[in-house]
Design a protein around this motif. Structure first.
Motif, PDB file in Angstrom:
ATOM      1  N   ARG A  78       0.846  -1.200   0.000  1.00 26.81           N
ATOM      2  CA  ARG A  78       0.000   0.000   0.000  1.00 26.81           C
ATOM      3  C   ARG A  78       0.881   1.250   0.000  1.00 26.81           C
ATOM      4  NH1 ARG A  78      -5.016  -1.070   4.182  1.00 26.81           N
ATOM      5  NH2 ARG A  78      -5.525  -3.202   3.495  1.00 26.81           N
ATOM      6  N   GLU A  79       0.497   2.220  -0.786  1.00 24.61           N
ATOM      7  CA  GLU A  79       1.239   3.480  -0.805  1.00 24.61           C
ATOM      8  C   GLU A  79       0.890   4.319   0.420  1.00 24.61           C
ATOM      9  OE1 GLU A  79       1.048   5.747  -4.350  1.00 24.61           O
ATOM     10  OE2 GLU A  79       1.355   4.030  -5.679  1.00 24.61           O
ATOM     11  N   ALA A  80       1.939   4.859   1.087  1.00 26.25           N
ATOM     12  CA  ALA A  80       1.773   5.742   2.240  1.00 26.25           C
ATOM     13  C   ALA A  80       0.898   5.105   3.319  1.00 26.25           C
ATOM     14  CB  ALA A  80       1.180   7.087   1.817  1.00 26.25           C
ATOM     15  N   ASP A  81       1.031   3.796   3.477  1.00 28.42           N
ATOM     16  CA  ASP A  81       0.236   3.120   4.499  1.00 28.42           C
ATOM     17  C   ASP A  81       0.923   1.805   4.847  1.00 28.42           C
ATOM     18  OD1 ASP A  81      -1.717   2.538   6.302  1.00 28.42           O
ATOM     19  OD2 ASP A  81      -3.349   2.365   4.840  1.00 28.42           O
ATOM     20  N   HIS A  82       0.552   1.258   6.010  1.00 23.39           N
ATOM     21  CA  HIS A  82       1.079  -0.031   6.417  1.00 23.39           C
ATOM     22  C   HIS A  82       0.406  -1.161   5.625  1.00 23.39           C
ATOM     23  CE1 HIS A  82       2.994   1.973   9.783  1.00 23.39           C
ATOM     24  NE2 HIS A  82       1.825   2.495  10.131  1.00 23.39           N
ATOM     25  N   TRP A 125      -2.060  -4.859  -0.267  1.00 19.18           N
ATOM     26  CA  TRP A 125      -3.324  -5.329  -0.818  1.00 19.18           C
ATOM     27  C   TRP A 125      -3.151  -6.787  -1.232  1.00 19.18           C
ATOM     28  CZ3 TRP A 125      -6.978  -1.986   0.222  1.00 19.18           C
ATOM     29  CH2 TRP A 125      -6.692  -0.625   0.254  1.00 19.18           C
TER      30      TRP A 125
END
Length: 287
Positions: free
Chosen positions: A51-55, A58
């Motif tokens: 995930r971009e800018a997240d923990h 997908w």
């Protein structure tokens, strides 16, 4: 030591084709099974995208891969000749073509396997040999050894109204035939096999699940007397009289019997013929 033909050697029994591992055969040869690797589960196929800018990531849908298995054990025979014969029998059982492997659990289960590695058989003495066989099931499901098979004719209606009549009247009809139910007691979806026997014109198979989902398979051609149409919902094939593909005449959605669930099957045609038959079969399936 001498063994009693037909005796169990304790532990798990596994049949690879005609060879029963964990048993003593009719010739007094003891087929010891020391390990069955891979029966507990195959590899998985899945993809994870960060995930971009997240923990985290997908995750894609997870699928079972093919199921490689290794059988290891020891053969004890009464003579060198019977040991040689047993070794040849074991090598032949690890066939290059589809072979049924059956594991005798509390609920016996089976898989269709082929040889996927060189058979390793090492004589230890003139009466004892150790073996290691690698086989692979392209379909990873473990199926029940019990085949459910159901048949039904086209639905027919009896009773109704005859004329002339005198008012007031009561009209009653009775519909019979045309359906059956298939059950999957396992832990993964199982796909049925349908066989339609003619004569029948443009048959339609309707499959209903307990959750309300309705799936339909429609065949847009006719079958003559004695014609047999096999619809394999697992292989996605439609075969007429054992050899001719009729896939282009079939439309709809391939049905699956969900884990721990059932499938109600009904069918119909443009016209009624008492000789037309629908057969359905399936096996409960486990991961």
């Amino acid at each position: 030591m001498p063994y009693t033909p037909g005796a169990s050697l304790g532990g798990r029994r596994v049949d690879l084709g005609a060879v029963s591992l964990g048993m003593v055969d009719a010739a007094g040869v003891a087929w010891h099974l020391q390990a069955l690797e891979g029966w507990d589960g195959p590899d998985l196929r899945a993809e994870y995208t960060p995930r971009e800018a997240d923990h985290g990531a997908w995750g894609s849908q997870v699928y079972l891969g093919h199921r490689p298995m290794v059988l290891k054990g020891k053969i004890e025979a009464g003579s060198l000749a019977s040991l040689d014969s047993a070794i040849e029998q074991l090598i032949a059982a690890a066939s290059l073509t589809d072979t049924t492997l059956t594991v005798h659990e509390t609920t016996p289960k089976q898989a269709t396997v082929r040889r996927s590695g060189p058979p390793l058989v090492q004589p230890i003495t003139d009466r004892i040999a150790e073996y290691s066989l690698m086989v692979t099931a392209a379909d990873p499901r473990r199926y029940s050894t019990v085949l459910q098979a159901r048949t039904t004719g086209l639905p027919s209606v009896t009773g109704g109204l005859s004329v002339p009549v005198t008012l007031p009247i009561t009209i009653s009809t009775t519909s019979t035939g045309g359906g059956f139910t298939l059950v999957n007691d396992g832990t993964i979806g199982s796909r049925p096999l349908f066989t339609i026997t003619g004569p029948v014109d443009s048959p339609v198979i309707v499959c209903s699940r307990p959750d309300g989902a309705v799936l339909q398979l429609a065949y847009s051609a006719s079958l003559g007397s004695g014609d047999s149409l096999v619809i394999d919902t697992a292989a996605h094939t439609v075969t007429l009289n054992g050899s001719v593909s009729r896939r282009r005449y079939l439309s709809g959605t391939w049905p699956e019997i969900l884990a721990g669930s059932s499938l109600d099957v009904q069918w119909s045609a443009l016209t009624y013929n008492g000789a037309a038959m629908l057969a359905g079969s399936c096996r409960s399936a486990w991961m």
